[in-house]
Motif scaffolding. Structure first.
Motif, PDB file in Angstrom:
ATOM      1  N   ILE A 196       0.867  -1.176   0.000  1.00 46.93           N
ATOM      2  CA  ILE A 196       0.000   0.000   0.000  1.00 46.93           C
ATOM      3  C   ILE A 196       0.902   1.225   0.000  1.00 46.93           C
ATOM      4  O   ILE A 196       1.967   1.227   0.623  1.00 46.93           O
ATOM      5  CB  ILE A 196      -0.936  -0.033   1.224  1.00 46.93           C
ATOM      6  CG1 ILE A 196      -1.981  -1.127   1.029  1.00 46.93           C
ATOM      7  CG2 ILE A 196      -1.599   1.309   1.465  1.00 46.93           C
ATOM      8  CD1 ILE A 196      -2.790  -1.435   2.263  1.00 46.93           C
ATOM      9  N   LEU A 277      -2.786  -0.553  -3.640  1.00 50.64           N
ATOM     10  CA  LEU A 277      -3.767   0.448  -3.240  1.00 50.64           C
ATOM     11  C   LEU A 277      -3.017   1.724  -2.879  1.00 50.64           C
ATOM     12  O   LEU A 277      -2.012   1.678  -2.172  1.00 50.64           O
ATOM     13  CB  LEU A 277      -4.569  -0.057  -2.033  1.00 50.64           C
ATOM     14  CG  LEU A 277      -5.623   0.873  -1.425  1.00 50.64           C
ATOM     15  CD1 LEU A 277      -6.768   1.104  -2.410  1.00 50.64           C
ATOM     16  CD2 LEU A 277      -6.159   0.272  -0.117  1.00 50.64           C
ATOM     17  N   ARG A 299      -4.425   2.728 -10.718  1.00 49.29           N
ATOM     18  CA  ARG A 299      -4.446   2.193  -9.360  1.00 49.29           C
ATOM     19  C   ARG A 299      -5.727   2.608  -8.630  1.00 49.29           C
ATOM     20  O   ARG A 299      -6.225   3.716  -8.810  1.00 49.29           O
ATOM     21  CB  ARG A 299      -3.258   2.712  -8.557  1.00 49.29           C
ATOM     22  CG  ARG A 299      -1.880   2.355  -9.119  1.00 49.29           C
ATOM     23  CD  ARG A 299      -1.605   0.873  -9.043  1.00 49.29           C
ATOM     24  NE  ARG A 299      -2.038   0.165 -10.248  1.00 49.29           N
ATOM     25  CZ  ARG A 299      -2.063  -1.148 -10.356  1.00 49.29           C
ATOM     26  NH1 ARG A 299      -1.746  -1.927  -9.335  1.00 49.29           N
ATOM     27  NH2 ARG A 299      -2.456  -1.717 -11.483  1.00 49.29           N
ATOM     28  N   PRO A 300      -6.281   1.736  -7.786  1.00 48.89           N
ATOM     29  CA  PRO A 300      -7.396   2.133  -6.933  1.00 48.89           C
ATOM     30  C   PRO A 300      -6.882   3.100  -5.862  1.00 48.89           C
ATOM     31  O   PRO A 300      -5.755   2.955  -5.384  1.00 48.89           O
ATOM     32  CB  PRO A 300      -7.864   0.818  -6.317  1.00 48.89           C
ATOM     33  CG  PRO A 300      -6.637  -0.053  -6.316  1.00 48.89           C
ATOM     34  CD  PRO A 300      -5.858   0.336  -7.546  1.00 48.89           C
ATOM     35  N   LEU A 302      -7.847   5.113  -2.142  1.00 46.70           N
ATOM     36  CA  LEU A 302      -8.694   5.196  -0.955  1.00 46.70           C
ATOM     37  C   LEU A 302      -8.417   6.546  -0.303  1.00 46.70           C
ATOM     38  O   LEU A 302      -7.279   6.843   0.063  1.00 46.70           O
ATOM     39  CB  LEU A 302      -8.370   4.054   0.001  1.00 46.70           C
ATOM     40  CG  LEU A 302      -9.084   4.054   1.360  1.00 46.70           C
ATOM     41  CD1 LEU A 302     -10.600   4.027   1.201  1.00 46.70           C
ATOM     42  CD2 LEU A 302      -8.619   2.850   2.193  1.00 46.70           C
ATOM     43  N   PHE A 318     -14.402   3.529  -1.535  1.00 48.86           N
ATOM     44  CA  PHE A 318     -13.056   4.087  -1.650  1.00 48.86           C
ATOM     45  C   PHE A 318     -12.919   5.414  -0.901  1.00 48.86           C
ATOM     46  O   PHE A 318     -12.040   6.211  -1.200  1.00 48.86           O
ATOM     47  CB  PHE A 318     -12.694   4.247  -3.133  1.00 48.86           C
ATOM     48  CG  PHE A 318     -12.563   2.927  -3.833  1.00 48.86           C
ATOM     49  CD1 PHE A 318     -11.354   2.249  -3.866  1.00 48.86           C
ATOM     50  CD2 PHE A 318     -13.670   2.327  -4.419  1.00 48.86           C
ATOM     51  CE1 PHE A 318     -11.240   1.011  -4.490  1.00 48.86           C
ATOM     52  CE2 PHE A 318     -13.571   1.088  -5.043  1.00 48.86           C
ATOM     53  CZ  PHE A 318     -12.354   0.428  -5.079  1.00 48.86           C
ATOM     54  N   LEU A 335     -10.802  -3.677   0.966  1.00 47.39           N
ATOM     55  CA  LEU A 335     -10.300  -3.546  -0.403  1.00 47.39           C
ATOM     56  C   LEU A 335      -9.204  -4.563  -0.713  1.00 47.39           C
ATOM     57  O   LEU A 335      -9.126  -5.062  -1.837  1.00 47.39           O
ATOM     58  CB  LEU A 335      -9.800  -2.116  -0.633  1.00 47.39           C
ATOM     59  CG  LEU A 335     -10.910  -1.051  -0.632  1.00 47.39           C
ATOM     60  CD1 LEU A 335     -10.325   0.344  -0.755  1.00 47.39           C
ATOM     61  CD2 LEU A 335     -11.913  -1.309  -1.750  1.00 47.39           C
ATOM     62  N   CYS A 342     -10.973  -3.694  -6.903  1.00 51.32           N
ATOM     63  CA  CYS A 342      -9.848  -2.774  -7.038  1.00 51.32           C
ATOM     64  C   CYS A 342      -9.352  -2.694  -8.480  1.00 51.32           C
ATOM     65  O   CYS A 342      -9.038  -1.607  -8.983  1.00 51.32           O
ATOM     66  CB  CYS A 342      -8.710  -3.206  -6.113  1.00 51.32           C
ATOM     67  SG  CYS A 342      -9.020  -2.863  -4.360  1.00 51.32           S
TER      68      CYS A 342
END
Length: 386
Positions: A196, A277, A299-300, A302, A318, A335, A342
């Motif tokens: 992450i 993430l 990329r996802p 959050l 998100f 996630l 994702c």
């Protein structure tokens, strides 16, 4: 046109959203045939560099302290720009905007533009006097400039409500991401899609401490799920050494947390492109370029549910409650468990970044502001008496 950029630390961008903004915008303007001068500080941009992809770099003096660095460099840069016979002097940030009155008086033929990047006085690192001066900078940005640009709709509304000034909305942009490998990740023992990521200056309002505590909570509650994952924090101090020490204290003994310090170039691109993430836990933003960059790589992301982030993401999967460690930990876990979601949202993010935040288009909008008539100052509404 001859255009001077003032307020940034310099280019190429090593760190900082304003620096990335100025670099990308300036390069696009040069491609379109304009002469662009970017003022730089020697501690940020090497004095040996005076041209970068056709953008001319001019080094001017600065007093390199927390409170005097920006304003002193802006003053010396403005004085230099007055002698350059510029068509446009473009100030970046409300701090530099404090001096935007100077070219209005001493170079009346030059159009003055200010980009309002962020409501800086909300930042926790500033004291009472600095916050007061930044509020004056906001007023200056909306008063002295021929045109004011807001990088988010939230800031656009803020200028209208607080200063009764109609400003142009042109968001931050990103250069559309190219395919990249993962050859340099080994330096930090990171594996593709197994970490992450947060990229930021390590200042309190950016919320890295929330992320560290949420990460540790998520890992302690789901050790099997997170056993192969790491958290990479990319960034360093911005006159905030005490806060950086606090972050390292929170992470003490946790080998899953990697502090890389600043990155730039190919290794930063690879780090964005291969994260599972991207998280931005900030309490206050303008329009975060780091988030846009992660989106451009598919990329996802959050994000904390502050108004500026809501301009980018509406899916509650998100978003997490601002400053809530518990909610952030729960969303991270959810996630990481849902890779399919994702992947799908990451691809949607890439399409959105290319469509709405492409510098090729945004630079043309900026040029339209440069050539437009002066902005409208709205009259204050007076109460109607019965």
């Amino acid at each position: 046109m001859k255009i001077a950029m003032i307020g940034q630390k310099g280019i190429p961008a090593i760190y900082g959203g304003v620096e990335r903004h100025v670099e990308d915008l300036s390069r696009e303007l040069v491609k379109q045939g304009h002469d662009v001068l970017v003022y730089a500080r020697a501690w940020y941009t090497s004095k040996a560099l005076n041209n970068y992809h056709g953008v001319r770099i001019i080094h001017t003096p600065t007093i390199h302290t927390k409170h005097l660095d920006t304003i002193s460099h802006t003053l010396f840069s403005t004085i230099n720009a007055l002698g350059q016979n510029c068509d446009i002097i473009h100030y970046h940030g409300v701090g530099p905007a404090l001096l935007s009155w100077i070219p209005r008086i001493f170079s009346p033929h030059t159009k003055v533009v200010v980009t309002f990047h962020c409501i800086d006085r909300y930042h926790q690192k500033w004291g009472v006097l600095a916050k007061f001066m930044l509020s004056l900078g906001e007023k200056a940005a909306c008063t002295f400039a021929h045109h004011t640009i807001a990088v988010s709709k939230t800031i656009q509304s803020y200028c209208l409500n607080e200063y009764h000034t109609k400003v142009e909305y042109i968001p931050n942009g990103v250069v559309v991401a190219k395919n990249t490998g993962a050859n340099l990740l080994e330096k930090y023992k990171l594996e593709p899609n197994k970490y992450i990521l947060m990229v930021s200056r390590l200042v309190r309002h950016k919320g890295a401490h929330f992320l560290l505590e949420a990460w540790q909570m998520a890992r302690s509650q789901n050790p099997e799920l997170f056993k192969d994952y790491k958290l990479a924090i990319v960034g360093g101090s911005s006159f905030t050494d005490d806060y950086v020490d606090e972050l390292h204290y929170i992470a003490r003994g946790d080998k899953s947390i990697i502090f890389t310090n600043w990155m730039h170039g190919q290794i930063l691109e690879e780090t964005y492109a291969n994260c599972a993430l991207y998280i931005n836990p900030s309490e206050n933003e303008g329009m975060p370029i780091t988030v846009l960059q992660a989106m451009a790589y598919g990329r996802p992301v959050l994000l904390s549910d502050i108004p500026e982030h809501l301009e980018l993401v509406s899916d509650r999967n998100f978003l997490f409650r601002n400053a809530s460690i518990v909610d952030l930990a729960e969303k991270i876990t959810k996630l990481i468990k849902n890779k399919e979601l994702c992947t799908t949202v990451g691809l949607e993010n890439k399409v959105l970044a290319k469509k709405s935040f492409n510098w090729n288009n945004l630079s043309k909008q900026t040029l339209a502001v440069y050539t437009a008539k002066e902005k409208v100052k709205l009259a204050r509404l007076k109460p109607v008496r019965a």
